[in-house]
Design a protein around this motif. Structure first.
Motif, PDB file in Angstrom:
ATOM      1  N   LEU A 172      74.373  95.218  49.270  1.00  0.00           N
ATOM      2  CA  LEU A 172      74.815  93.856  48.954  1.00  0.00           C
ATOM      3  C   LEU A 172      74.895  93.001  50.211  1.00  0.00           C
ATOM      4  CD1 LEU A 172      76.008  91.719  47.034  1.00  0.00           C
ATOM      5  CD2 LEU A 172      78.256  92.765  47.427  1.00  0.00           C
ATOM      6  N   SER A 173      75.330  93.593  51.313  1.00  0.00           N
ATOM      7  CA  SER A 173      75.473  92.838  52.561  1.00  0.00           C
ATOM      8  C   SER A 173      74.162  92.239  53.035  1.00  0.00           C
ATOM      9  CB  SER A 173      76.034  93.750  53.659  1.00  0.00           C
ATOM     10  OG  SER A 173      75.167  94.847  53.901  1.00  0.00           O
ATOM     11  N   GLU A 174      73.040  92.864  52.675  1.00  0.00           N
ATOM     12  CA  GLU A 174      71.734  92.371  53.106  1.00  0.00           C
ATOM     13  C   GLU A 174      71.128  91.372  52.129  1.00  0.00           C
ATOM     14  OE1 GLU A 174      69.101  95.175  55.333  1.00  0.00           O
ATOM     15  OE2 GLU A 174      70.360  96.682  54.375  1.00  0.00           O
ATOM     16  N   LEU A 175      71.660  91.323  50.901  1.00  0.00           N
ATOM     17  CA  LEU A 175      71.106  90.432  49.882  1.00  0.00           C
ATOM     18  C   LEU A 175      71.913  89.159  49.696  1.00  0.00           C
ATOM     19  CD1 LEU A 175      70.276  93.026  47.048  1.00  0.00           C
ATOM     20  CD2 LEU A 175      68.650  91.951  48.604  1.00  0.00           C
ATOM     21  N   MET A 176      73.223  89.216  49.939  1.00  0.00           N
ATOM     22  CA  MET A 176      74.120  88.179  49.446  1.00  0.00           C
ATOM     23  C   MET A 176      73.895  86.796  50.060  1.00  0.00           C
ATOM     24  SD  MET A 176      77.641  89.615  51.210  1.00  0.00           S
ATOM     25  CE  MET A 176      78.687  88.299  50.588  1.00  0.00           C
ATOM     26  N   ASN A 177      73.338  86.719  51.243  1.00  0.00           N
ATOM     27  CA  ASN A 177      73.164  85.417  51.890  1.00  0.00           C
ATOM     28  C   ASN A 177      71.706  85.018  52.079  1.00  0.00           C
ATOM     29  OD1 ASN A 177      75.973  84.898  52.245  1.00  0.00           O
ATOM     30  ND2 ASN A 177      75.993  86.379  53.916  1.00  0.00           N
ATOM     31  N   LEU A 178      70.794  85.740  51.445  1.00  0.00           N
ATOM     32  CA  LEU A 178      69.378  85.408  51.602  1.00  0.00           C
ATOM     33  C   LEU A 178      68.968  84.291  50.651  1.00  0.00           C
ATOM     34  CD1 LEU A 178      67.489  88.830  51.935  1.00  0.00           C
ATOM     35  CD2 LEU A 178      67.680  87.037  53.652  1.00  0.00           C
ATOM     36  N   PRO A 179      68.264  83.280  51.150  1.00  0.00           N
ATOM     37  CA  PRO A 179      67.747  82.244  50.254  1.00  0.00           C
ATOM     38  C   PRO A 179      66.561  82.769  49.457  1.00  0.00           C
ATOM     39  CG  PRO A 179      66.968  81.867  52.492  1.00  0.00           C
ATOM     40  CD  PRO A 179      67.919  83.026  52.565  1.00  0.00           C
ATOM     41  N   GLY A 180      66.336  82.153  48.321  1.00  0.00           N
ATOM     42  CA  GLY A 180      65.148  82.477  47.532  1.00  0.00           C
ATOM     43  C   GLY A 180      65.312  83.629  46.570  1.00  0.00           C
ATOM     44  N   ILE A 181      66.532  84.164  46.419  1.00  0.00           N
ATOM     45  CA  ILE A 181      66.759  85.269  45.489  1.00  0.00           C
ATOM     46  C   ILE A 181      68.021  84.987  44.675  1.00  0.00           C
ATOM     47  CG2 ILE A 181      65.671  86.910  47.059  1.00  0.00           C
ATOM     48  CD1 ILE A 181      68.458  88.054  47.652  1.00  0.00           C
ATOM     49  N   ASP A 182      68.127  85.653  43.530  1.00  0.00           N
ATOM     50  CA  ASP A 182      69.344  85.672  42.726  1.00  0.00           C
ATOM     51  C   ASP A 182      69.857  87.103  42.684  1.00  0.00           C
ATOM     52  OD1 ASP A 182      69.242  82.961  42.151  1.00  0.00           O
ATOM     53  OD2 ASP A 182      68.124  83.257  40.274  1.00  0.00           O
ATOM     54  N   VAL A 183      71.065  87.304  43.148  1.00  0.00           N
ATOM     55  CA  VAL A 183      71.671  88.634  43.130  1.00  0.00           C
ATOM     56  C   VAL A 183      72.258  88.876  41.741  1.00  0.00           C
ATOM     57  CG1 VAL A 183      73.399  90.154  44.144  1.00  0.00           C
ATOM     58  CG2 VAL A 183      72.146  88.547  45.592  1.00  0.00           C
ATOM     59  N   LEU A 184      71.845  89.960  41.089  1.00  0.00           N
ATOM     60  CA  LEU A 184      72.289  90.263  39.734  1.00  0.00           C
ATOM     61  C   LEU A 184      73.647  90.954  39.709  1.00  0.00           C
ATOM     62  CD1 LEU A 184      68.935  91.604  38.216  1.00  0.00           C
ATOM     63  CD2 LEU A 184      69.818  89.256  38.219  1.00  0.00           C
ATOM     64  N   GLY A 185      74.006  91.582  40.822  1.00  0.00           N
ATOM     65  CA  GLY A 185      75.262  92.327  40.877  1.00  0.00           C
ATOM     66  C   GLY A 185      75.036  93.701  41.451  1.00  0.00           C
TER      67      GLY A 185
END
Length: 237
Positions: A172-185
Motif C-alpha cells: 500500500l505504501s508504494e501505491l497510495m500516492n501514485l497518480p494515474g491509478i485507483d487503489v481498490l483496497g
C-alpha cells in the motif's frame, strides 16, 4: 549524540527496498534534524539491495523485509540485533477511471484475477505471496502469461498508470500516492499479506552505535505518525 561524535560519524548511509523509501526518508530527515547527523538512504529493489549488502558494499544500515534481513544476519553480512520497524500490507490497484472489480472477498478476488487481461506484482515477499496464492487457487498456469513483473526499482503502480497492467498488486505504501491509478483496497481476508520490514547494522559499518541510535528512534512511538501517513503500522503492534 555529542558534537564530537557527530563529527566522527559524518554521514550515515543506508540501503533499503522500495517499499519503505518514503517513510524512511521522512524519518531520516526528522532524526537528522534532531541529532545533527546527515543520513543518506538509497532505495532500490529488495533483491538488489540484499545482493549488494552480501557483496560487502560500504553501508551503515540495512532496511529490508525481515526474512531477507535474517538471511543476511545468518550469513554475517548484518550484525545480530534485528530491529522491526513497520508492518506493511499489500493492496491492489487499477488504472485511474477503469472499472473497479469486486475484490471484497477471496472468491471475488480470484474472479477479478481471472478476468484481468494483465496482472502485475513485484519480486520479493509480496510477489512470492501472490505466486503462491495463484498456485493455491489452481490458476497459476492460466494466468502465468498475463503476469508482468516490473524491473527492479520500478513500482507496479507505474505500470498500472501507464496502462500496461490492468490489475496491480504491491505494498500500500508504494501505491497510495501514485497518480494515474485507483487503489481498490487491501487484499481481502484469506488472501491478505503483511510484510514486516526491519533494519540492522551492516557488518562493514564502523558506526554501529550511531546506527543503533537511529534505529531506536525509527522504532519508537515518536515515529508512529509518519508510519501511518505512509500506509504502515508500527511493527510492535
Amino acid at each position: 549524540m555529542t558534537p564530537t561524535e557527530t563529527s566522527v560519524v559524518g554521514t550515515l548511509t543506508g540501503i533499503s527496498s522500495m517499499a519503505t523509501r518514503a517513510v524512511l526518508a521522512e524519518l531520516a530527515q526528522a532524526y537528522a534534524a534532531r541529532a545533527g547527523v546527515p543520513i543518506a538512504i538509497e532505495s532500490v529493489g529488495g533483491v538488489d539491495a540484499a545482493r549488494r549488502v552480501a557483496a560487502g558494499e560500504a553501508v551503515d544500515a540495512v532496511f529490508l523485509a525481515s526474512d531477507a534481513l535474517d538471511k543476511l544476519i545468518a550469513a554475517g553480512h548484518v550484525r545480530p540485533g534485528r530491529v522491526d520497524l513497520v508492518r506493511s500490507p499489500v493492496a491492489l490497484a487499477v488504472p485511474a477511471g477503469a472499472p473497479r472489480p469486486d475484490v471484497s472477498t477471496e472468491a471475488a478476488l480470484k474472479q477479478a484475477v481471472l478476468a484481468a487481461p494483465t496482472l502485475g506484482y513485484s519480486t520479493g515477499p509480496s510477489g512470492n505471496h501472490l505466486a503462491a496464492l495463484f498456485e493455491r487457487w489452481g490458476i497459476a498456469d492460466t494466468v502465468r502469461s498475463r503476469v508482468v513483473v516490473p524491473p527492479p526499482g520500478v513500482p507496479v503502480g507505474q505500470l498500472v498508470a501507464e496502462g500496461r497492467v490492468a490489475l496491480g498488486f504491491q505494498q500500500l505504501s508504494e501505491l497510495m500516492n501514485l497518480p494515474g491509478i485507483d487503489v481498490l483496497g487491501l487484499l481481502p481476508p484469506g488472501a491478505e499479506f503483511i510484510t514486516t520490514f526491519s533494519a540492522g547494522v551492516a557488518a562493514v559499518s564502523p558506526h554501529g552505535d550511531a546506527v543503533r541510535a537511529l534505529l531506536a528512534f525509527m522504532a519508537s512511538p515518536e515515529a508512529d505518525a509518519a508510519k501511518a501517513r505512509h500506509g504502515m503500522a508500527p511493527a510492535r503492534d
